[in-house]
Scaffold this active site. Structure first.
Site, short mmCIF file in Angstrom:
data_model
loop_
_atom_site.label_atom_id
_atom_site.label_comp_id
_atom_site.label_asym_id
_atom_site.label_seq_id
_atom_site.Cartn_x
_atom_site.Cartn_y
_atom_site.Cartn_z
N GLN A 83 0.82 -1.23 0.00
CA GLN A 83 0.00 0.00 0.00
C GLN A 83 0.84 1.26 0.00
OE1 GLN A 83 -2.44 -1.70 3.40
NE2 GLN A 83 -4.00 -0.46 2.38
N HIS A 102 -6.71 -10.05 5.24
CA HIS A 102 -6.82 -8.85 4.41
C HIS A 102 -5.43 -8.33 4.01
CE1 HIS A 102 -8.69 -4.71 3.59
NE2 HIS A 102 -7.40 -4.42 3.70
N GLU A 103 -4.53 -8.26 5.00
CA GLU A 103 -3.18 -7.75 4.72
C GLU A 103 -2.39 -8.72 3.85
OE1 GLU A 103 -3.03 -4.83 5.35
OE2 GLU A 103 -4.41 -4.61 7.03
N HIS A 142 -3.10 -8.20 0.31
CA HIS A 142 -2.39 -7.07 -0.30
C HIS A 142 -1.03 -7.52 -0.85
CE1 HIS A 142 -4.84 -3.52 0.36
NE2 HIS A 142 -4.96 -3.76 1.67
N CYS A 182 -10.68 -0.46 3.78
CA CYS A 182 -9.28 -0.52 3.35
C CYS A 182 -8.78 0.90 3.15
CB CYS A 182 -9.16 -1.30 2.05
SG CYS A 182 -7.46 -1.46 1.46
O1 GNR Z 1 -8.24 -0.15 8.82
C1 GNR Z 1 -8.63 -1.22 8.35
N1 GNR Z 1 -9.73 -1.81 8.88
C2 GNR Z 1 -10.11 -3.12 8.58
C3 GNR Z 1 -11.36 -3.55 9.02
C4 GNR Z 1 -11.79 -4.84 8.78
C5 GNR Z 1 -10.96 -5.72 8.11
C6 GNR Z 1 -9.73 -5.29 7.64
C7 GNR Z 1 -9.30 -4.01 7.88
S1 GNR Z 1 -7.72 -3.53 7.35
C8 GNR Z 1 -7.92 -1.80 7.20
C9 GNR Z 1 -6.59 -1.13 6.92
C10 GNR Z 1 -6.06 -1.59 5.58
O2 GNR Z 1 -6.44 -1.18 4.53
N2 GNR Z 1 -5.16 -2.52 5.58
O3 GNR Z 1 -4.69 -3.01 4.42
NI NI Z 2 -6.29 -2.79 2.99
#
Ligand code: GNR
Ligand code: NI
Length: 170
Positions: free
Chosen positions: A51, A134-135, A138, A92
């Site tokens: 990111q 989620h990360e 990415h 995100c």
């Molecule tokens: O801030 C973030 N909140 C979030 C909420 C639920 C599941 C995943 C996230 S990650 C996100 C920050 C982000 O974009 N990380 O890549």
């Molecule tokens: Ni994200």
């Protein structure tokens, strides 16, 4: 420490697959510290190096209530524990002001290196488990909108294009 600019969807650089970190040296520790500063400043609970346009396998996270527990995951690997999946509302930092439910594994086992370069393992569930997945996505060039219908993704794309036009009027 420095705050880094965050790439926004549909920037193609968010589609880059990150390469493993070979040694946790001063440069990597500096990246970790800059990413933590960037994440806290943006009020996110996680941030992947992708990111901030650095295509190395580095994640920072903090899911504590008072943002007092930074987590560092270098070369992370996870495996789901069990087949229980749970939808959760995700956002995100690369797709501001858009939220959608994404189903992911409820529990995961994580292996990673810490900021000190030492390997560690942990089990995570709930918000932390969602955030890890989620990360990790990415680092593979995947965004949560990829799990939505084409119709919804197109809507997000239009919204983001409008946002970028307003930020940089022609
Ligand atoms: O801030 C973030 N909140 C979030 C909420 C639920 C599941 C995943 C996230 S990650 C996100 C920050 C982000 O974009 N990380 O890549
Ligand atoms: Ni994200």
């Amino acid at each position: 420490m420095a705050k880094l600019p965050i790439l926004e969807f549909p920037d193609e650089r968010l589609r880059t697959i990150a390469t493993p970190v070979e040694a946790v040296d001063d440069e990597v520790r500096q990246l970790v510290d800059d990413m933590l500063e960037t994440m806290y400043d943006a009020r996110g609970i996680g941030l992947a190096a992708t990111q901030v346009d650095v295509h190395r396998r580095v994640i920072v996270m903090d899911v504590s209530d008072d943002q007092s527990r930074p987590l560092v995951m270098i070369n992370p690997e996870f495996t789901p524990i069990g087949d229980e999946r749970e939808p959760m509302q995700e956002g995100c930092l690369s797709i501001p002001e858009y939220y959608a439910e994404v189903p992911r594994a409820l529990k995961v086992h994580l292996k990673a290196l810490g900021r000190d370069g030492q390997p560690y393992e942990m089990e995570a569930e709930g918000l932390l488990a969602h955030c890890i997945q989620h990360e990790y996505d990415h680092l593979e060039g995947v965004l949560f909108v990829d799990y939505l219908s084409v119709l919804k993704r197109d809507r997000v794309m239009k919204k983001m294009q409008k946002r970028h036009r307003q930020m940089q009027p022609a």
